[in-house]
Design a protein around this motif. Structure first.
Motif, PDB file in Angstrom:
ATOM      1  N   VAL A   1       9.185  -0.021  -7.820  1.00  0.00           N
ATOM      2  CA  VAL A   1      10.167  -0.777  -7.028  1.00  0.00           C
ATOM      3  C   VAL A   1      10.659   0.024  -5.824  1.00  0.00           C
ATOM      4  O   VAL A   1      10.699  -0.490  -4.699  1.00  0.00           O
ATOM      5  CB  VAL A   1      11.348  -1.234  -7.917  1.00  0.00           C
ATOM      6  N   LEU A   2      11.057   1.264  -6.035  1.00  0.00           N
ATOM      7  CA  LEU A   2      11.613   2.070  -4.948  1.00  0.00           C
ATOM      8  C   LEU A   2      10.634   2.259  -3.793  1.00  0.00           C
ATOM      9  O   LEU A   2      11.016   2.080  -2.629  1.00  0.00           O
ATOM     10  CB  LEU A   2      12.090   3.420  -5.500  1.00  0.00           C
TER      11      LEU A   2
ATOM     12  N   LYS B   1      11.340   0.966   0.054  1.00  0.00           N
ATOM     13  CA  LYS B   1      11.335   1.911   1.178  1.00  0.00           C
ATOM     14  C   LYS B   1      10.326   1.483   2.239  1.00  0.00           C
ATOM     15  O   LYS B   1      10.567   1.641   3.435  1.00  0.00           O
ATOM     16  CB  LYS B   1      11.032   3.324   0.687  1.00  0.00           C
ATOM     17  N   ALA B   2       9.200   0.934   1.815  1.00  0.00           N
ATOM     18  CA  ALA B   2       8.174   0.493   2.759  1.00  0.00           C
ATOM     19  C   ALA B   2       8.604  -0.761   3.508  1.00  0.00           C
ATOM     20  O   ALA B   2       8.297  -0.918   4.689  1.00  0.00           O
ATOM     21  CB  ALA B   2       6.863   0.238   2.017  1.00  0.00           C
TER      22      ALA B   2
ATOM     23  N   ILE C   1      12.367 -11.803  -5.256  1.00  0.00           N
ATOM     24  CA  ILE C   1      11.255 -12.524  -5.866  1.00  0.00           C
ATOM     25  C   ILE C   1       9.926 -11.853  -5.527  1.00  0.00           C
ATOM     26  O   ILE C   1       9.016 -11.792  -6.353  1.00  0.00           O
ATOM     27  CB  ILE C   1      11.269 -14.026  -5.475  1.00  0.00           C
ATOM     28  N   SER C   2       9.814 -11.307  -4.329  1.00  0.00           N
ATOM     29  CA  SER C   2       8.589 -10.603  -3.946  1.00  0.00           C
ATOM     30  C   SER C   2       8.419  -9.331  -4.752  1.00  0.00           C
ATOM     31  O   SER C   2       7.308  -8.989  -5.163  1.00  0.00           O
ATOM     32  CB  SER C   2       8.613 -10.249  -2.462  1.00  0.00           C
ATOM     33  N   VAL C   3       9.527  -8.647  -4.989  1.00  0.00           N
ATOM     34  CA  VAL C   3       9.464  -7.417  -5.789  1.00  0.00           C
ATOM     35  C   VAL C   3       9.019  -7.752  -7.204  1.00  0.00           C
ATOM     36  O   VAL C   3       8.133  -7.105  -7.760  1.00  0.00           O
ATOM     37  CB  VAL C   3      10.832  -6.698  -5.800  1.00  0.00           C
ATOM     38  N   SER C   4       9.626  -8.777  -7.810  1.00  0.00           N
ATOM     39  CA  SER C   4       9.282  -9.105  -9.197  1.00  0.00           C
ATOM     40  C   SER C   4       7.845  -9.598  -9.328  1.00  0.00           C
ATOM     41  O   SER C   4       7.197  -9.341 -10.334  1.00  0.00           O
ATOM     42  CB  SER C   4      10.247 -10.142  -9.764  1.00  0.00           C
ATOM     43  N   ARG C   5       7.332 -10.270  -8.328  1.00  0.00           N
ATOM     44  CA  ARG C   5       5.944 -10.758  -8.389  1.00  0.00           C
ATOM     45  C   ARG C   5       4.930  -9.638  -8.170  1.00  0.00           C
ATOM     46  O   ARG C   5       3.791  -9.760  -8.592  1.00  0.00           O
ATOM     47  CB  ARG C   5       5.718 -11.860  -7.362  1.00  0.00           C
ATOM     48  N   ASN C   6       5.335  -8.557  -7.503  1.00  0.00           N
ATOM     49  CA  ASN C   6       4.419  -7.453  -7.236  1.00  0.00           C
ATOM     50  C   ASN C   6       4.508  -6.339  -8.270  1.00  0.00           C
ATOM     51  O   ASN C   6       3.864  -5.317  -8.121  1.00  0.00           O
ATOM     52  CB  ASN C   6       4.669  -6.878  -5.843  1.00  0.00           C
ATOM     53  N   LEU C   7       5.293  -6.530  -9.317  1.00  0.00           N
ATOM     54  CA  LEU C   7       5.354  -5.536 -10.381  1.00  0.00           C
ATOM     55  C   LEU C   7       4.125  -5.640 -11.266  1.00  0.00           C
ATOM     56  O   LEU C   7       3.554  -6.719 -11.406  1.00  0.00           O
ATOM     57  CB  LEU C   7       6.608  -5.754 -11.236  1.00  0.00           C
ATOM     58  N   PRO C   8       3.741  -4.538 -11.900  1.00  0.00           N
ATOM     59  CA  PRO C   8       2.613  -4.610 -12.838  1.00  0.00           C
ATOM     60  C   PRO C   8       2.941  -5.566 -13.984  1.00  0.00           C
ATOM     61  O   PRO C   8       4.085  -5.632 -14.429  1.00  0.00           O
ATOM     62  CB  PRO C   8       2.479  -3.178 -13.364  1.00  0.00           C
ATOM     63  N   PRO C   9       1.977  -6.322 -14.488  1.00  0.00           N
ATOM     64  CA  PRO C   9       2.252  -7.334 -15.512  1.00  0.00           C
ATOM     65  C   PRO C   9       2.872  -6.768 -16.789  1.00  0.00           C
ATOM     66  O   PRO C   9       3.704  -7.402 -17.405  1.00  0.00           O
ATOM     67  CB  PRO C   9       0.885  -7.944 -15.809  1.00  0.00           C
TER      68      PRO C   9
END
Length: 89
Positions: free
Chosen positions: A56-57, A61-62, A69-77
């Motif tokens: 997440v961090l 930062k990027a 919602i974008s962060v949660s969708r890009n997390l590993p399953p």
């Protein structure tokens, strides 16, 4: 409670506009209610504890304007054990 200097707790409380029991309670412990409370502990485990530093961090930062919602969708399953997505419901 400056009335307490010259009156009993019952009279001072009545003149100040609160009950006798409150006057005695204030006399016993004059601290404000916010000063009496201890900080509340966490009730459950943090769902992001495993992925915050590594996943997440760096994403935030990027791209600081990234939406949650974008962060949660890009997390590993495998990391989303306690995290529900709107598409899952």
């Amino acid at each position: 409670m400056s009335l307490r200097r010259t009156h009993s707790p019952a009279v001072a409380g009545a003149k100040a506009g609160f009950s006798t029991s409150a006057a005695y309670r204030f006399e016993k412990d004059p601290r404000l209610p916010t000063q009496k409370k201890s900080p509340r502990e966490r009730r459950r485990a943090d769902p992001f504890a495993d992925v915050w530093e590594n996943d997440v961090l760096p994403m935030l930062k990027a791209a600081p304007g990234l939406r949650p919602i974008s962060v949660s969708r890009n997390l590993p399953p495998a990391s989303g054990a306690g995290i529900r997505d709107a598409a899952d419901a």
